[in-house]
Write an enzyme that holds these catalytic residues in place. Structure first.
Site, PDB file in Angstrom:
ATOM      1  NE  ARG A   1      -3.521  -2.210   2.715  1.00  0.00           N
ATOM      2  CZ  ARG A   1      -3.300  -3.379   3.404  1.00  0.00           C
ATOM      3  NH1 ARG A   1      -1.941  -3.564   3.808  1.00  0.00           N
ATOM      4  NH2 ARG A   1      -4.210  -4.244   3.600  1.00  0.00           N
TER       5      ARG A   1
ATOM      6  CE  LYS B   1      -7.742  -0.831   5.590  1.00  0.00           C
ATOM      7  NZ  LYS B   1      -8.263  -0.717   4.458  1.00  0.00           N
TER       8      LYS B   1
ATOM      9  CG  HIS C   1      -5.512   0.742  -3.621  1.00  0.00           C
ATOM     10  ND1 HIS C   1      -4.632   0.644  -2.513  1.00  0.00           N
ATOM     11  CD2 HIS C   1      -6.514  -0.223  -3.356  1.00  0.00           C
ATOM     12  CE1 HIS C   1      -5.218  -0.145  -1.739  1.00  0.00           C
ATOM     13  NE2 HIS C   1      -6.146  -0.614  -2.020  1.00  0.00           N
TER      14      HIS C   1
ATOM     15  NE  ARG D   1      -3.493  -3.271  -1.506  1.00  0.00           N
ATOM     16  CZ  ARG D   1      -3.113  -4.271  -0.585  1.00  0.00           C
ATOM     17  NH1 ARG D   1      -1.764  -4.704  -0.347  1.00  0.00           N
ATOM     18  NH2 ARG D   1      -4.068  -4.864   0.346  1.00  0.00           N
TER      19      ARG D   1
ATOM     20  CG  HIS E   1      -6.702  -8.516   1.357  1.00  0.00           C
ATOM     21  ND1 HIS E   1      -6.891  -8.860   0.301  1.00  0.00           N
ATOM     22  CD2 HIS E   1      -6.442  -7.024   1.299  1.00  0.00           C
ATOM     23  CE1 HIS E   1      -6.997  -7.995  -0.784  1.00  0.00           C
ATOM     24  NE2 HIS E   1      -6.577  -6.939  -0.138  1.00  0.00           N
TER      25      HIS E   1
ATOM     26  CE1 TYR F   1      -7.092  -6.992  -6.447  1.00  0.00           C
ATOM     27  CE2 TYR F   1      -7.396  -8.136  -4.345  1.00  0.00           C
ATOM     28  CZ  TYR F   1      -7.065  -6.924  -4.917  1.00  0.00           C
ATOM     29  OH  TYR F   1      -6.722  -5.826  -4.433  1.00  0.00           O
TER      30      TYR F   1
END
Length: 300
Positions: free
Chosen positions: A139, A164, A232, A235, A258, A267
């Site tokens: 990120r 994150k 993003h 990514r 994630h 995805y």
């Protein structure tokens, strides 16, 4: 305890809960907007006031995700008042107030778009930054916060600290990204600043490059290349490329950091090539066992 003291203690509470600096700043900023507007005392706030505040934010043309971010900050503050200060107070942010969010698929870049974007990058620093996003799935905040000490050049890997959700994870450097990073580090001026990517000129020369600074570099190269590219999207592109190449979805989940597999599964909805490959491989196995219906019909 008065309101000012409560907000100060709430700030410390967020820090104890290991919220990132960015999250704490956002929570406090959004809470300040709400408290500055609230027409009654904190204790008397009800869901009707939250609805009125939502209407004000909508009038300011704020998006649903931003408005929901305000509600999360307000709900968190009231939860703090209940649990930490033991106040007998109702949380006015009740369920059902959050705005429905659109669920667009993440847009990935075509190979030609990637080539056009990277073809106009002129600085070694910027090449390293954007290759870390494309090859490692970092990120923009994670790139901005990278320090010298987390790079393992011998193993070609990076320990991403406090990503994150305050999650640490290990990501891997493919050859081109490793070479670009090594080349930049050779050019990087010697400094006591631990963060890797630095401003190269102007008033803030030698200071760490900010998240907004990196985003502005992406905007600059987007204009120059004629291809819209965001940090993003780089990514997203890595995730989609890995999935199309047969990488396991759980592996991709880990590499992207994630917390929920549901996020990574988005995805799979994009990956037509992977679905095509899986379909034909599975159908070939089925045919080997059951045979063709046309040949069965001819036998009949």
């Amino acid at each position: 305890m008065n309101l000012t003291e409560s907000v100060l203690h709430y700030k410390r509470y967020l820090k104890r809960r290991n919220y990132s600096n960015h999250t704490r700043k956002n929570y406090l900023n959004r809470l300040q907007h709400f408290l500055g507007w609230l027409p009654v005392t904190v204790e008397l706030a009800e869901s009707i006031h939250i609805k009125q505040f939502i209407d004000i934010l909508l009038d300011r043309r704020l998006g649903p995700q931003t408005i929901n971010g305000h509600l999360i900050a307000i709900r968190s503050f009231y939860r703090y008042l209940q649990e930490e200060e033991q106040r007998e107070i109702d949380n006015p942010v009740i369920s059902g107030l959050s705005l429905r969010l659109p669920k667009p698929l993440p847009r990935f870049l075509q190979d030609s778009e990637v080539a056009a974007f990277f073809g106009v990058i002129s600085k070694q620093r910027d090449l390293a930054i954007f290759l870390l996003m494309l090859r490692c799935g970092l990120r923009v905040e994670e790139v901005a916060n990278l320090t010298i000490g987390v790079i393992d050049h011998r193993r070609n890997q990076i320990m991403v600290r406090c990503g994150k959700g305050a999650m640490d994870r290990l990501v891997y450097l493919y050859d081109d990204a490793a070479e670009a990073l090594a080349a930049y580090l050779q050019l990087r001026p010697e400094t006591e600043e631990p963060r890797i990517f630095l401003v190269e000129k102007g008033l803030y020369k030698g200071k760490p490059l900010s998240v907004r600074g990196i985003q502005k570099r992406a905007e600059h190269y987007s204009v120059k290349s004629g291809v819209h590219v965001s940090c993003h999207q780089l990514r997203h592109t890595m995730a989609t490329d890995l999935l199309n190449a047969g990488a396991d979805i759980v592996t991709i989940q880990y590499l992207l950091g994630h917390s929920k597999i549901k996020t990574t599964m988005r995805y799979a909805r994009l990956s037509n090539q992977k679905a095509r490959m899986d379909y034909y491989q599975a159908m070939t196995r089925i045919m080997e066992v059951k045979g063709s219906l046309t040949s069965w019909n001819m036998r009949c």
